[in-house]
Every structure is written in C-alpha cells, then in structure tokens.
Scaffold this active site. Structure first.
Site, PDB file in Angstrom:
ATOM      1  N   ASN A  38       0.642  -0.560   0.572  1.00 24.07           N
ATOM      2  CA  ASN A  38       0.049  -0.363  -0.671  1.00 24.07           C
ATOM      3  C   ASN A  38       1.085   1.293  -0.384  1.00 24.07           C
ATOM      4  O   ASN A  38       2.116   1.155  -0.729  1.00 24.07           O
ATOM      5  CB  ASN A  38      -1.414  -0.201   1.213  1.00 24.07           C
ATOM      6  N   ASP A  39       0.777   2.355   0.714  1.00 24.02           N
ATOM      7  CA  ASP A  39       2.014   3.939   0.656  1.00 24.02           C
ATOM      8  C   ASP A  39       3.062   3.475   0.512  1.00 24.02           C
ATOM      9  O   ASP A  39       3.355   3.164   0.864  1.00 24.02           O
ATOM     10  CB  ASP A  39       1.308   3.933   2.387  1.00 24.02           C
ATOM     11  N   GLN A  55       4.356   0.235   1.898  1.00 26.66           N
ATOM     12  CA  GLN A  55       4.070  -0.651   2.816  1.00 26.66           C
ATOM     13  C   GLN A  55       3.861  -2.055   2.150  1.00 26.66           C
ATOM     14  O   GLN A  55       3.061  -2.477   1.097  1.00 26.66           O
ATOM     15  CB  GLN A  55       2.946  -0.388   3.502  1.00 26.66           C
ATOM     16  N   ASP A 168       1.985   7.973  10.881  1.00 26.85           N
ATOM     17  CA  ASP A 168       2.304   8.643   9.508  1.00 26.85           C
ATOM     18  C   ASP A 168       3.287   9.504   9.753  1.00 26.85           C
ATOM     19  O   ASP A 168       2.392  11.121   9.150  1.00 26.85           O
ATOM     20  CB  ASP A 168       1.319   8.447   8.983  1.00 26.85           C
TER      21      ASP A 168
HETATM   22  C1  FRU Z   1      -3.525   4.588   5.219  1.00 28.82           C
HETATM   23  C2  FRU Z   1      -2.700   3.699   5.912  1.00 28.82           C
HETATM   24  C3  FRU Z   1      -1.511   4.741   6.834  1.00 28.82           C
HETATM   25  C4  FRU Z   1      -1.097   3.599   7.663  1.00 28.82           C
HETATM   26  C5  FRU Z   1      -0.817   2.436   6.490  1.00 28.82           C
HETATM   27  C6  FRU Z   1      -0.876   1.193   7.104  1.00 28.82           C
HETATM   28  O1  FRU Z   1      -3.206   3.876   3.702  1.00 28.82           O
HETATM   29  O2  FRU Z   1      -3.844   3.261   6.663  1.00 28.82           O
HETATM   30  O3  FRU Z   1      -2.471   5.545   7.930  1.00 28.82           O
HETATM   31  O4  FRU Z   1       0.894   3.912   8.253  1.00 28.82           O
HETATM   32  O5  FRU Z   1      -1.531   2.487   5.831  1.00 28.82           O
HETATM   33  O6  FRU Z   1      -1.098  -0.103   6.236  1.00 28.82           O
END
Ligand code: FRU
Length: 491
Positions: A38-39, A55, A168
């Site tokens: 993800n991010d 992520q 974050d």
């Molecule tokens: C955003 C999020 C962040 C967190 C991460 C967890 O997409 O929810 O706030 O740090 O993904 O994977």
C-alpha cells in the site's frame, strides 16, 4: 543485525520474485517484489538516487503486518528493487511498521521515521493497541532501529487525541537546522488533527502545535499528512477516511485532499483553498519529495482501500504506486503533470491532426497499445454531445473516458476492465473547457490508466486487470468531434 522476521521476508522474496515475469508487471510503476503493497513511504533523495519505500506484506496478496519494501531509481521511473528495509520485529512495532518518511541527515545517514504499532493481544480492536513514532537509520540498504524508540509515545500524544490512531509522521528539516514532523491524530470526538512536533536533533521531540483539523464532513481520520512550500504557497495534503461526497469534487469514503494556504512565521497555517488531488478511482496516501533541481514531485498508492479486498484470482502481486507527478500551485489550484523524465521513454510518434469523428466509432492505424503516452485535444465541440475514448479494448473489454462538453465533465468507466466484482468502477469529474478546448494526456502502463487534464491540472488514476491481449483504442462521437492525437509508445 538482521532480525529473523526481516530475514524471513528477504528469503521469501528471493524465492517468489523469480516466479513473476517482467511482462506481468508494469514498466514504470513500482510494484512490490511479491504479495501486497500500500502507501508509498520515505520518498526521498539520498546519495545520488531517489529512494522509495512502501507498506509491504510480502507473504500474501492481502494486507498483513506491515514491513517496509524498498527500491531506488535515478529517473523516478525505472526502479531497482532493494532488500526489504524493515520488518515488524520489536515490542513497539510488532504489529506493523506503518507509514512514514525519510531524510538525509547531516552526518550522511538516511533517517527513517515511521509509526510502530503495538498491541497487547494482536487483535485489531485490542484496547491495548497504540501507535508511536519511531526512528531507524541506514546506508540506503540496511537499516537499524534506534535503541531509544519510540521517540513520540503515548504519554506525548497531545491532549484530546487518542494513541490508538496516531500515525504517519512526515519529517523535514527547517532552514535553521531544527526538525519538524507532522503526525495524523484521531481525536476523542473521532475527528482528526494534524499535529506538529519540533526537535533540535531529530531524536528528542516535543509537541509544538496543530496545523489543521478535520470536520466530520471532511472525514473522520486524516491519514498520511504531507506539508510543503510550493510556488509561494504552503500545501497540506491529507488522505481522509470516511468523507462526505460533494458534487463531483469529493466522493463518499476515502479521498485525497490538498489544502492550499500560507504559513505564518510563527508556524500558523492559514487555509485558502481545498481540492481533491486525484479524481479517479485508485489513488491514496500520496507523498512528495523535492528533486535536486527543485521540483516538487508526488507519488501515491494506485489503489482504493474500499476495493482492495477484491483481488482477482491468479494475481501474483497486488498494488502499484502511481506515476510520479510534478506539482505546481497556479491560481490557487494544485496542478499536476507527469514527471518530465517520461519524455525520454517515448518513441514511435504518431500524429493525427484535424480528424473528425461524426456520429460513429473510428480507430486510427498505429493508435493502439497498453504502454502508451497519448495526448488527445478536442477542438471545437460546438456540435459534440459526447466523445468516448475507449482504451484497453477488444470485443470483451474496454475502459472508457467520456467527455460531455455541455456538462463540462469527464466520465470514467472501467466496468469492462478485467474485474468481476461489484465495486466502484466509475467516476465523474469536472474539466476546464472555458478556452473552448480540452486536452487530455492518457498514460497507460499495462495495468493502469492515468489521465492528466492540461487546463485545470486535474488528474484521474485507475488500476486495470484487463488481459494484455486487449490493445485497441477507439473513438466514438455523438455529434461531431474535431480532434488531434499525438501518441507514443513507452519503453
Ligand atoms: C493509509 C494507512 C496509513 C497507515 C498504513 C498502514 O493507507 O492506513 O495510515 O500507516 O496505511 O498500512
């Protein structure tokens, strides 16, 4: 010292990556080695290269305890995969190393600041679950977690905020050498605040004040803040969860928001304007960096959370990061266009000028493909009711971008794009038509479509699962469209 959790992730990758052929991946969009991403995290320039972390849960195509995957590049487009940088392997981050940022320190080390998730029981609704901000440093390949972690911990969460959703960190160094970070914090009222911490050395932090606060309408929790100066303005980007829809600008659920304003010398952020960052289906949690030549470049996760549980069977990895975009603020709006490095990847120019599409469907020889950079200019739409541009098309599949001049809007539709789930497949967005022209740049990198509107600087992003055999591009008009097309192959 490499922990057994980190070693396990690195070993797993070494086994799985060779099973995924290069042709199964996009060329310019970063994907994880295997499993789920993800991010984007820690997007930064360090020792002559761009570094991009993300992520990462390498062990399956669904979200799991977060690791930080890692890659580097010299052109922001071709990424060299590096060993997994961090694993959830301590008491303070055993439930996950969540999103964060990176900075080159004056002593030449790369500092990572991230959220450590701690839980007593391992359950997502564990009341003993809290989030802290932690540090790790490294040489661009291997990272060591700071023995003083966490550096921002539950006792230092500002009053009114809760430690369970406090994450974050976005870190930067001020011109005077001091450090700041902004963190997204959920309040006891289940709204959100972007809180700012200050440090002399990046290791000892104290709460300095708030940058902004959400209202219910603008979403419950704001995730992944970014905060930077650009073109004489100050910009705060956040990714709100659970937003109320509004016109064509905001849709229900997760959005990405740019708040444009000014920053007073005492640190107060004065808001002037607000907008959606990306009007498509799949774009979330963006981060920016400043390039050595002074450009502000943004990259996001090319996926929507609400669709992310619907992974088509047989997929060997899940999640991509977007194309990096150059940002500007113009007339109070955030303007975005693909990084200029993409121009060097274009070849096979085809230009069609003054084409007319009248009450029917046409294709043009050479205008096809799934690795393309294509600009379509619609000139004179006085007799046009609707123009559909179909890409990734054959008898079974198509993804469409429809321009409806009277309503000054684009309708995006990926119902026939390889998904067979009842999820969001369509969005409407505003476009700027005041000049009597519309220019759209469409970029496809096998499994995605990104649309950049030149006039208003809007863009729209979506991931596709359309089989690569669907290579067609067609234009269909209701009424008469006068168009120019400029198309390149990307490689
Ligand atoms: C955003 C999020 C962040 C967190 C991460 C967890 O997409 O929810 O706030 O740090 O993904 O994977």
């Amino acid at each position: 010292m490499i922990s057994k959790q980190l070693q396990r992730a690195r070993d797993y990758e070494a086994e799985r990556i060779p099973e995924i052929g290069n042709e199964e991946r996009p060329v310019f969009h970063l994907t994880g080695g295997c499993g789920w991403i993800n991010d984007p995290n820690g997007f930064s320039f360090f020792r002559g290269a761009y570094h991009l972390f993300y992520q990462y849960h390498p062990f399956s195509n669904v979200w799991g305890p977060m690791h930080w995957g890692h890659a580097k590049s010299t052109d922001l487009l071709h990424w060299e995969r590096l060993p997994v940088a961090m694993a959830p392997d301590t008491s303070y981050d055993g439930e996950g190393c969540f999103s964060g940022s990176a900075l080159e320190m004056p002593d030449g080390r790369q500092l990572l600041m991230y959220t450590g998730v701690h839980s007593e029981s391992g359950d997502a609704d564990d009341p003993g679950r809290y989030q802290t901000q932690c540090l790790a440093w490294g040489d661009g390949i291997n990272y060591e977690k700071y023995e003083g972690n966490p550096v921002i911990f539950p006792e230092t969460v500002p009053g009114g905020c809760v430690a369970s959703d406090f994450r974050d960190p976005r870190l930067w160094r001020e011109a005077d050498g001091t450090y700041r970070c902004v963190v997204a914090a959920m309040t006891e009222k289940r709204t959100s605040r972007i809180v700012c911490f200050r440090s002399e050395d990046a290791f000892h932090w104290e709460y300095e004040g708030d940058i902004a606060e959400s209202t219910k309408k603008l979403g419950g929790m704001w995730e992944c803040p970014d905060y930077f100066a650009l073109d004489g303005r100050q910009v705060l980007c956040v990714s709100p969860m659970a937003m109320m829809p509004e016109g064509r600008e905001y849709h229900a659920g997760h959005n990405t928001l740019a708040i444009i304003g000014t920053r007073d010398p005492d640190g107060t952020f004065r808001q002037e304007a607000m907008q959606q960052i990306d009007n498509g289906i799949d774009f979330y949690a963006p981060q920016t960096l400043e390039t050595p030549d002074g450009r502000r470049v943004m990259i996001g996760w090319m996926q929507a959370w609400s669709n992310s549980k619907f992974v088509p069977p047989g997929v060997k990895y899940f999640g991509q990061l977007s194309l990096p975009r150059e940002l500007h603020v113009k007339n109070g709006r955030l303007m975005q266009e693909p990084v200029r490095e993409l121009l060097a990847c274009r070849s096979g120019q085809i230009i069609r000028k003054d084409e007319t599409v009248k009450n029917g469907t046409v294709s043009f020889s050479g205008i096809e493909g799934r690795l393309i950079d294509m600009t379509v200019t619609v000139r004179d739409f006085s007799e046009l009711k609707k123009l559909d541009i179909f890409v990734a098309a054959d008898e079974t599949y198509h993804t469409s971008v429809s321009f409806i001049p009277k309503r000054k809007m684009l309708r995006l539709d990926r119902n026939y794009s390889g998904y067979f789930y009842d999820i969001v497949h369509s969005r409407d967005m505003d476009v700027e038509t005041d000049g009597g022209m519309l220019t759209l740049r469409l970029i496809m990198d096998r499994y995605s479509l990104e649309i950049f509107e030149t006039g208003g600087g809007r863009c729209a992003t979506m991931s596709l699962f359309t089989p690569l055999s669907a290579q067609g591009i067609f234009f269909r008009a209701e009424g008469t469209a006068h168009i120019d097309i400029e198309k390149y192959i990307l490689q």
